[in-house]
Scaffold this motif. Structure first.
Motif, PDB file in Angstrom:
ATOM      1  N   GLY A  39       0.871  -1.101  -0.043  1.00 45.77           N
ATOM      2  CA  GLY A  39       0.012   0.078   0.049  1.00 45.77           C
ATOM      3  C   GLY A  39       0.961   1.280   0.063  1.00 45.77           C
ATOM      4  O   GLY A  39       0.579   2.515  -0.632  1.00 45.77           O
ATOM      5  N   THR A  40       1.789   1.092   0.707  1.00 45.65           N
ATOM      6  CA  THR A  40       2.978   2.388   0.739  1.00 45.65           C
ATOM      7  C   THR A  40       3.536   2.410  -0.397  1.00 45.65           C
ATOM      8  O   THR A  40       3.415   3.696  -1.120  1.00 45.65           O
ATOM      9  CB  THR A  40       4.025   2.050   1.728  1.00 45.65           C
ATOM     10  N   TYR A  41       3.984   1.328  -1.197  1.00 47.53           N
ATOM     11  CA  TYR A  41       4.538   1.603  -2.547  1.00 47.53           C
ATOM     12  C   TYR A  41       3.535   2.128  -3.640  1.00 47.53           C
ATOM     13  O   TYR A  41       4.018   3.148  -4.278  1.00 47.53           O
ATOM     14  CB  TYR A  41       5.112   0.250  -2.909  1.00 47.53           C
ATOM     15  N   LEU A  42       2.048   1.586  -3.619  1.00 43.50           N
ATOM     16  CA  LEU A  42       1.358   1.799  -4.529  1.00 43.50           C
ATOM     17  C   LEU A  42       0.921   3.380  -4.405  1.00 43.50           C
ATOM     18  O   LEU A  42       0.590   3.737  -5.238  1.00 43.50           O
ATOM     19  CB  LEU A  42       0.111   0.982  -4.680  1.00 43.50           C
ATOM     20  N   SER A  43       0.920   3.867  -3.262  1.00 45.87           N
ATOM     21  CA  SER A  43       0.619   5.362  -2.968  1.00 45.87           C
ATOM     22  C   SER A  43       1.889   6.106  -3.638  1.00 45.87           C
ATOM     23  O   SER A  43       1.470   7.458  -3.933  1.00 45.87           O
ATOM     24  CB  SER A  43       0.415   5.697  -1.725  1.00 45.87           C
ATOM     25  N   ALA A  47       8.724   5.322  -2.496  1.00 47.57           N
ATOM     26  CA  ALA A  47       8.550   4.501  -0.980  1.00 47.57           C
ATOM     27  C   ALA A  47       9.237   3.257  -1.193  1.00 47.57           C
ATOM     28  O   ALA A  47       9.430   2.710   0.024  1.00 47.57           O
ATOM     29  CB  ALA A  47       6.894   4.481  -0.772  1.00 47.57           C
ATOM     30  N   ALA A  48       9.516   3.069  -2.559  1.00 45.04           N
ATOM     31  CA  ALA A  48      10.558   1.795  -2.410  1.00 45.04           C
ATOM     32  C   ALA A  48      11.583   1.719  -1.672  1.00 45.04           C
ATOM     33  O   ALA A  48      12.385   0.905  -1.341  1.00 45.04           O
ATOM     34  CB  ALA A  48      10.827   1.522  -4.029  1.00 45.04           C
ATOM     35  N   PHE A  49      12.285   3.123  -1.554  1.00 44.00           N
ATOM     36  CA  PHE A  49      13.476   3.305  -0.576  1.00 44.00           C
ATOM     37  C   PHE A  49      13.116   3.032   0.921  1.00 44.00           C
ATOM     38  O   PHE A  49      14.067   2.733   1.683  1.00 44.00           O
ATOM     39  CB  PHE A  49      13.960   4.862  -0.470  1.00 44.00           C
ATOM     40  N   TYR A  50      11.999   2.637   1.316  1.00 35.99           N
ATOM     41  CA  TYR A  50      11.470   2.525   2.596  1.00 35.99           C
ATOM     42  C   TYR A  50      11.762   0.988   2.942  1.00 35.99           C
ATOM     43  O   TYR A  50      11.943   0.814   4.073  1.00 35.99           O
ATOM     44  CB  TYR A  50       9.953   2.737   2.796  1.00 35.99           C
ATOM     45  N   SER A 169      16.076   5.687   5.695  1.00 34.03           N
ATOM     46  CA  SER A 169      14.925   6.402   4.930  1.00 34.03           C
ATOM     47  C   SER A 169      15.402   7.595   4.397  1.00 34.03           C
ATOM     48  O   SER A 169      15.270   7.891   3.270  1.00 34.03           O
ATOM     49  CB  SER A 169      13.359   6.276   5.492  1.00 34.03           C
ATOM     50  N   LEU A 170      15.484   8.476   5.590  1.00 36.55           N
ATOM     51  CA  LEU A 170      16.087   9.896   5.258  1.00 36.55           C
ATOM     52  C   LEU A 170      17.269  10.081   4.460  1.00 36.55           C
ATOM     53  O   LEU A 170      17.389  10.564   3.395  1.00 36.55           O
ATOM     54  CB  LEU A 170      16.299  10.634   6.286  1.00 36.55           C
ATOM     55  N   ALA A 171      18.420   9.218   4.673  1.00 38.24           N
ATOM     56  CA  ALA A 171      19.638   9.139   3.951  1.00 38.24           C
ATOM     57  C   ALA A 171      19.368   8.465   2.547  1.00 38.24           C
ATOM     58  O   ALA A 171      19.804   9.249   1.684  1.00 38.24           O
ATOM     59  CB  ALA A 171      20.520   8.186   4.837  1.00 38.24           C
ATOM     60  N   LEU A 172      18.438   7.597   2.380  1.00 39.91           N
ATOM     61  CA  LEU A 172      18.378   7.015   0.927  1.00 39.91           C
ATOM     62  C   LEU A 172      17.632   7.940   0.045  1.00 39.91           C
ATOM     63  O   LEU A 172      17.990   8.150  -1.065  1.00 39.91           O
ATOM     64  CB  LEU A 172      17.882   5.623   0.943  1.00 39.91           C
ATOM     65  N   MET A 173      16.687   8.560   0.788  1.00 37.50           N
ATOM     66  CA  MET A 173      15.844   9.489  -0.178  1.00 37.50           C
ATOM     67  C   MET A 173      16.580  10.886  -0.252  1.00 37.50           C
ATOM     68  O   MET A 173      16.727  11.444  -1.456  1.00 37.50           O
ATOM     69  CB  MET A 173      14.577   9.822   0.326  1.00 37.50           C
ATOM     70  N   THR A 174      17.372  11.217   0.381  1.00 38.98           N
ATOM     71  CA  THR A 174      18.428  12.382   0.108  1.00 38.98           C
ATOM     72  C   THR A 174      19.501  12.286  -0.568  1.00 38.98           C
ATOM     73  O   THR A 174      19.591  13.068  -1.512  1.00 38.98           O
ATOM     74  CB  THR A 174      18.943  12.853   1.480  1.00 38.98           C
TER      75      THR A 174
END
Length: 183
Positions: A39-43, A47-50, A169-174
């Motif tokens: 659900g997180t990914y489909l939104s 969010a795949a980084f999560y 999560s913060l580091a990967l997205m950044t």
């Protein structure tokens, strides 16, 4: 959609802790966490980084025992996620041919090494994530809780899990998700 994504991300976070955080592995909670991550990914596809963040959080949570990796339910959940991601990306690729798009948009954001961009400022994310509005007290509480990460109690393991998941999560997205602004 951010509230939907946050709901599913928090649900996946809590259910994964319930599945792996105790002495015995709980398959029901794990499959529920798998579908909450879906659900997180489909939104939002970013969010795949999560998923790597959750994985590192679970590794930090279950230290020193990694017996959960031998569980076939873990690999079945990974297979479910991989299959869904494959078919979703395939469906998106097939349908994208029919749509005309002019200019750059959110769909054009790709993986890349964000730190090679001349306008990359990692302090921007820290100041706009940890130090926004009423988050000062939460940030100070987070810093104070760092000393409790090394303990072996349930509370310190939960702090370790949440801290590692948040920071990863913060580091990967950044570091790997390019930022486009249209303002």
């Amino acid at each position: 959609y951010p509230s939907i994504q946050c709901f599913f991300a928090l649900l996946a976070f809590l259910l994964l802790f319930m599945a792996v955080g105790e002495k015995r592995f709980r398959p029901g909670a794990y499959y529920a966490a798998t579908f909450a991550f879906i659900g997180t990914y489909l939104s939002w596809e970013g969010a795949a980084f999560y998923l790597p963040a959750l994985t590192l959080g679970v590794i930090a949570l279950s230290r020193p025992s990694f017996s959960w990796l031998k569980n076939p339910h873990v690999w079945a959940g990974i297979g479910i996620i991989t299959t869904l991601v494959f078919f979703q990306l395939m469906f998106r690729f097939i349908n994208q041919v029919e749509w005309q798009g002019y200019g750059a948009g959110a769909q054009d954001v790709t993986l890349g090494l964000a730190w090679v961009d001349p306008f990359y400022q990692p302090a921007f994310y820290i100041s706009h994530f940890f130090l926004v509005g009423g988050h000062h007290l939460l940030f100070v509480a987070f810093l104070m809780g760092l000393s409790r990460w090394s303990g072996d109690s349930r509370a310190s393991r939960m702090l370790t899990y949440s801290g590692v998941t948040l920071l990863t999560s913060l580091a990967l997205m950044t570091l790997f998700l390019e930022l486009r602004t249209w303002r």
